[in-house]
Design a protein around this motif. Structure first.
Motif, short mmCIF file in Angstrom:
data_model
loop_
_atom_site.label_atom_id
_atom_site.label_comp_id
_atom_site.label_asym_id
_atom_site.label_seq_id
_atom_site.Cartn_x
_atom_site.Cartn_y
_atom_site.Cartn_z
N ALA A 1 0.58 -1.16 0.07
CA ALA A 1 0.03 0.07 -0.09
C ALA A 1 0.74 1.33 0.07
CB ALA A 1 -0.93 0.15 1.08
N ASN A 2 2.23 1.39 0.72
CA ASN A 2 2.91 2.50 0.69
C ASN A 2 3.84 2.41 -0.56
OD1 ASN A 2 1.89 3.32 3.01
ND2 ASN A 2 3.46 2.64 4.28
N LEU A 3 4.20 1.11 -0.87
CA LEU A 3 5.11 0.88 -2.11
C LEU A 3 4.42 1.60 -3.39
CD1 LEU A 3 7.45 -0.39 -3.90
CD2 LEU A 3 5.86 -2.31 -4.18
N VAL A 4 3.12 1.45 -3.68
CA VAL A 4 2.35 1.89 -4.75
C VAL A 4 2.53 3.78 -4.78
CG1 VAL A 4 1.18 0.03 -5.17
CG2 VAL A 4 0.00 1.77 -4.02
N GLN A 5 2.80 4.21 -3.53
CA GLN A 5 2.66 5.59 -3.31
C GLN A 5 3.96 6.39 -3.78
OE1 GLN A 5 1.09 6.80 0.27
NE2 GLN A 5 -0.30 5.17 0.53
N ILE A 6 4.82 5.66 -4.05
CA ILE A 6 6.21 6.17 -4.32
C ILE A 6 6.27 6.58 -5.92
CG2 ILE A 6 8.74 5.72 -4.68
CD1 ILE A 6 8.53 3.62 -2.27
N ALA A 7 6.64 7.96 -5.73
CA ALA A 7 6.79 8.75 -7.12
C ALA A 7 8.09 8.45 -7.75
CB ALA A 7 6.23 10.26 -6.86
N VAL A 8 7.73 8.15 -8.99
CA VAL A 8 9.13 8.25 -9.96
C VAL A 8 8.80 9.24 -11.07
CG1 VAL A 8 10.36 6.71 -11.46
CG2 VAL A 8 9.34 5.87 -9.35
N PRO A 9 9.93 9.88 -11.11
CA PRO A 9 9.72 11.13 -12.13
C PRO A 9 10.05 10.44 -13.62
CG PRO A 9 11.83 11.34 -11.03
CD PRO A 9 11.27 10.23 -10.30
N ILE A 10 9.39 10.59 -14.55
CA ILE A 10 9.41 10.20 -15.67
C ILE A 10 9.56 11.17 -16.72
CG2 ILE A 10 8.29 8.59 -17.56
CD1 ILE A 10 9.00 6.91 -15.08
N PRO A 11 10.73 11.21 -17.54
CA PRO A 11 10.69 12.59 -18.22
C PRO A 11 9.84 12.15 -19.73
CG PRO A 11 12.79 11.11 -18.61
CD PRO A 11 11.82 10.63 -17.30
#
Length: 185
Positions: free
Chosen positions: A117-127
């Motif tokens: 549930a917390n993993l899916v909230q981690i934001a990854v910047p995608i150019p």
């Protein structure tokens, strides 16, 4: 984009299977846990390129356990298994996650744990998320630079280790004095 966005990321946790050490059939396939390879076994749970993120048991909370794997491997239930999907290079995802701060996403009840549930909230910047071709080109260049930097860092570390060994050798030679004869006339 959050890791839970299944257009950009695949979370392949459902195939994970823990096996007690006494029940593992010895083999050539790496068996991964939260902090790298735990054993080598027969069979595999995954095949491909993935990033493994410690679910619990990371050796360090500040330098969270992230692993990049390719090929066949067995993942136990102490790692999340993730890879890039449409327009996301898995190696790029790995490099980004090695710099991410996981502390805000860890549960604090006893042993720190990164729940799904917390993993899916981690934001990854995608150019350029709307232009997958351009995005992959940019990510590829970032990966090339970071991989080159990692290789140079490893070479410099090896050189520094060799120089320290050489220094210690000559220092010990210069500072070792012959023992005086036991008999003095």
């Amino acid at each position: 984009m959050p890791l839970g966005d299944d257009h950009f990321f695949e979370i392949a946790n459902t195939a994970r299977r823990p096996v007690k050490a006494s029940l593992r059939a010895p083999g050539a396939i790496p068996y991964y846990g939260a902090n790298n390879i735990q054993d080598y076994v027969e069979g595999h749970t995954h095949d491909g390129e993935y990033v493994l993120i410690a679910e619990d048991g990371s050796a360090s909370l500040e330098n969270y356990s992230i692993q990049h794997v390719r090929g066949k491997f067995w993942a136990n239930n102490h790692v999340h298994v993730v890879r890039g999907a449409n327009g996301v290079d898995t190696r790029f995802l790995y490099h980004y996650l090695t710099t991410a701060n996981f502390l805000p996403f860890l549960s604090s009840k006893g042993r720190a744990k990164l729940t799904k549930a917390n993993l899916v909230q981690i934001a990854v910047p995608i150019p350029c998320p709307d232009d997958p071709e351009k995005s992959l080109a940019i990510q590829g260049e970032i990966v090339r630079i970071l991989d080159s930097f990692a290789e140079l860092t490893a070479e410099l570390t090896a050189e520094l280790t060799a120089r320290k060994k050489q220094y210690t050798h000559y220092r010990d030679q210069l500072l070792s004095f012959p023992k005086p004869d036991a008999e003095v006339a």
